[in-house]
Structure formats: C-alpha cells, structure tokens
Design a protein around this motif. Structure first.
Motif, PDB file in Angstrom:
ATOM      1  N   ILE A 130      34.197  41.709  48.460  1.00 52.43           N
ATOM      2  CA  ILE A 130      34.149  41.120  47.119  1.00 52.43           C
ATOM      3  C   ILE A 130      35.151  39.967  47.015  1.00 52.43           C
ATOM      4  CG2 ILE A 130      34.607  41.578  44.665  1.00 52.43           C
ATOM      5  CD1 ILE A 130      31.969  42.706  45.513  1.00 52.43           C
ATOM      6  N   GLU A 131      36.347  40.153  47.560  1.00 49.70           N
ATOM      7  CA  GLU A 131      37.362  39.094  47.510  1.00 49.70           C
ATOM      8  C   GLU A 131      36.930  37.872  48.320  1.00 49.70           C
ATOM      9  OE1 GLU A 131      39.979  38.977  45.554  1.00 49.70           O
ATOM     10  OE2 GLU A 131      39.347  40.905  44.757  1.00 49.70           O
TER      11      GLU A 131
ATOM     12  N   THR B  12      36.386  46.044  38.127  1.00 49.60           N
ATOM     13  CA  THR B  12      36.126  47.392  38.604  1.00 49.60           C
ATOM     14  C   THR B  12      35.134  48.059  37.655  1.00 49.60           C
ATOM     15  OG1 THR B  12      38.359  47.503  39.469  1.00 49.60           O
ATOM     16  CG2 THR B  12      37.187  49.572  39.230  1.00 49.60           C
ATOM     17  N   THR B  13      34.061  48.625  38.218  1.00 50.06           N
ATOM     18  CA  THR B  13      33.042  49.307  37.419  1.00 50.06           C
ATOM     19  C   THR B  13      32.869  50.730  37.939  1.00 50.06           C
ATOM     20  OG1 THR B  13      31.240  48.594  38.855  1.00 50.06           O
ATOM     21  CG2 THR B  13      31.806  47.135  37.036  1.00 50.06           C
ATOM     22  N   ASP B  14      31.921  51.451  37.368  1.00 48.84           N
ATOM     23  CA  ASP B  14      31.625  52.809  37.809  1.00 48.84           C
ATOM     24  C   ASP B  14      31.038  52.827  39.215  1.00 48.84           C
ATOM     25  OD1 ASP B  14      32.449  53.572  35.327  1.00 48.84           O
ATOM     26  OD2 ASP B  14      30.418  53.709  34.499  1.00 48.84           O
ATOM     27  N   HIS B  15      30.322  51.776  39.585  1.00 46.78           N
ATOM     28  CA  HIS B  15      29.642  51.714  40.878  1.00 46.78           C
ATOM     29  C   HIS B  15      30.496  51.072  41.967  1.00 46.78           C
ATOM     30  CE1 HIS B  15      26.173  52.894  38.622  1.00 46.78           C
ATOM     31  NE2 HIS B  15      26.220  51.803  37.886  1.00 46.78           N
ATOM     32  N   GLY B  16      31.702  50.702  41.672  1.00 46.18           N
ATOM     33  CA  GLY B  16      32.561  50.032  42.648  1.00 46.18           C
ATOM     34  C   GLY B  16      33.174  48.792  42.027  1.00 46.18           C
TER      35      GLY B  16
ATOM     36  N   PRO C  70      42.330  36.686  37.642  1.00 50.65           N
ATOM     37  CA  PRO C  70      42.852  38.001  38.032  1.00 50.65           C
ATOM     38  C   PRO C  70      42.112  39.117  37.311  1.00 50.65           C
ATOM     39  CG  PRO C  70      44.340  36.939  36.505  1.00 50.65           C
ATOM     40  CD  PRO C  70      43.273  35.927  36.834  1.00 50.65           C
ATOM     41  N   GLU C  71      42.172  40.302  37.895  1.00 55.15           N
ATOM     42  CA  GLU C  71      41.529  41.460  37.275  1.00 55.15           C
ATOM     43  C   GLU C  71      42.309  41.848  36.038  1.00 55.15           C
ATOM     44  OE1 GLU C  71      39.967  45.920  38.363  1.00 55.15           O
ATOM     45  OE2 GLU C  71      40.427  44.485  39.930  1.00 55.15           O
TER      46      GLU C  71
ATOM     47  N   LEU D 190      27.454  38.352  40.051  1.00 56.99           N
ATOM     48  CA  LEU D 190      27.175  37.651  41.309  1.00 56.99           C
ATOM     49  C   LEU D 190      27.065  38.608  42.487  1.00 56.99           C
ATOM     50  CD1 LEU D 190      29.626  34.650  40.866  1.00 56.99           C
ATOM     51  CD2 LEU D 190      27.159  34.668  40.502  1.00 56.99           C
ATOM     52  N   SER D 191      27.870  39.678  42.458  1.00 55.34           N
ATOM     53  CA  SER D 191      27.871  40.611  43.579  1.00 55.34           C
ATOM     54  C   SER D 191      28.387  41.956  43.107  1.00 55.34           C
ATOM     55  CB  SER D 191      28.751  40.066  44.706  1.00 55.34           C
ATOM     56  OG  SER D 191      28.771  40.953  45.778  1.00 55.34           O
ATOM     57  N   VAL D 192      27.783  43.022  43.594  1.00 54.18           N
ATOM     58  CA  VAL D 192      28.228  44.374  43.297  1.00 54.18           C
ATOM     59  C   VAL D 192      28.322  45.109  44.619  1.00 54.18           C
ATOM     60  CG1 VAL D 192      27.698  46.540  42.127  1.00 54.18           C
ATOM     61  CG2 VAL D 192      27.117  44.386  41.042  1.00 54.18           C
TER      62      VAL D 192
END
Length: 174
Positions: free
Chosen positions: A107-108, A78-82, A124-125, A98-100
């Motif tokens: 994403i999953e 999890t980042t600031d942009h999603g 895992p996150e 790889l993907s944002v």
C-alpha cells in the motif's frame, strides 16, 4: 493505450477486498461502492488531469467532473478489511478508493506511485479526525456606515443648528 475496465461479477471493484488499480495504465474505468447511488454503485473514470464520477440518484443520472488538483492528496487508511489507499477529497462523497489490501508495504509503495503520477502529496494516516472548530466571527463592518452614506460627511448632533445657549451674543450692526 490500454484501458482497465471494471471487474466481472456482481461485486464492484471498490467493494472487493483486493482492489488494485495500476497507475501506469491511465485512463482507468471501474465501479465502486456508493451507498447513496441507486443500486449502490458508481462508475469512476480516472485520467491524469481529471476524475469523472457517474452515478444515478433518485432516477436522475449525473456525471461529476473533478480536476485532480482539487483533491487533497493520496492517503492510506485502516479499514476492517486491511488497509485502503484513497484519493482524498474535501467532500467525503467524492473520495475515490485506489487500492485495498492487507500488505502495508504494498500500500505504501502504491501510495508513492499514485502521488507521483497525480502530483499530489501523501497525507498521513489520521484516524482521530475531528471537524474543525467554528471560527469566531469578528464583524468588522458592523460599525461602518451604509455604502450610499459613505460619501456624505457625518453630522455633529451636539451643535447641529449653531445655537449657543447661556452665552451672550455679540452682534455687529452696520
């Protein structure tokens, strides 16, 4: 084979809010953000067996060739942009975006596809990742003898010369 190239414009692919690489069109080549590199950009080439990172630091060009099996796995963060999908390496400077995107389901789905293609696990996150505790060092060799003295028998300091004090010696004379 098709080759996916870097996006046009001044912002590199790793810094955009909607980075989506297609895992079915390997090999890929794109630009990503790197705060340590000159210009803040590094070039990444993704192949099925290896990843090549090219960047310039202090005027010196370098290319780092890393095997895909050396990566820990594919992780969603999890980042600031999603949410961001990352090919995670033990060294954080070698991790690759790889993907944002903002859609968690997308994403999953991308994470399962990337992990299947690279044959790496989905991690895992982990937002509260702390460094591992330092291992206690039990020095097992501190009581051992030096290597060149191992072949020699250790001496007995108590009765080194064979002198017996306080006893009467019986000497047989021929």
């Amino acid at each position: 084979m098709r080759r996916q190239t870097a996006t046009s414009g001044s912002t590199p692919a790793g810094s955009s809010r909607s980075l989506r690489l297609d895992p079915l069109s390997l090999p890929l080549r794109f630009d990503a953000q790197d705060i340590r590199a000159d210009g803040g950009i590094r070039q990444i080439e993704l192949h099925r067996e290896r990843v090549i990172l090219r960047r310039e630091v202090g005027g010196m060009r370098m290319a780092v060739n890393v095997r895909v099996c050396d990566f820990l796995g594919v992780a969603a963060r999890t980042t600031d942009h999603g949410r961001m999908l990352v090919l995670l390496h033990r060294d954080p400077s070698l991790s690759i975006p790889l993907s944002v995107g903002a859609d968690a389901e997308e994403i999953e789905a991308a994470a399962s596809l990337w992990s299947e293609i690279f044959a790496l696990p989905q991690l895992p996150e982990d937002n509260t990742r702390e460094p591992a505790q330092r291992r206690r060092r039990h020095n097992v060799i501190k009581d051992r003898r030096p290597r060149f003295l191992i072949r020699r028998k250790a001496g007995d300091l108590l009765n080194a010369a064979g002198n017996y004090q306080g006893e009467r010696e019986i000497i047989a004379r021929d």
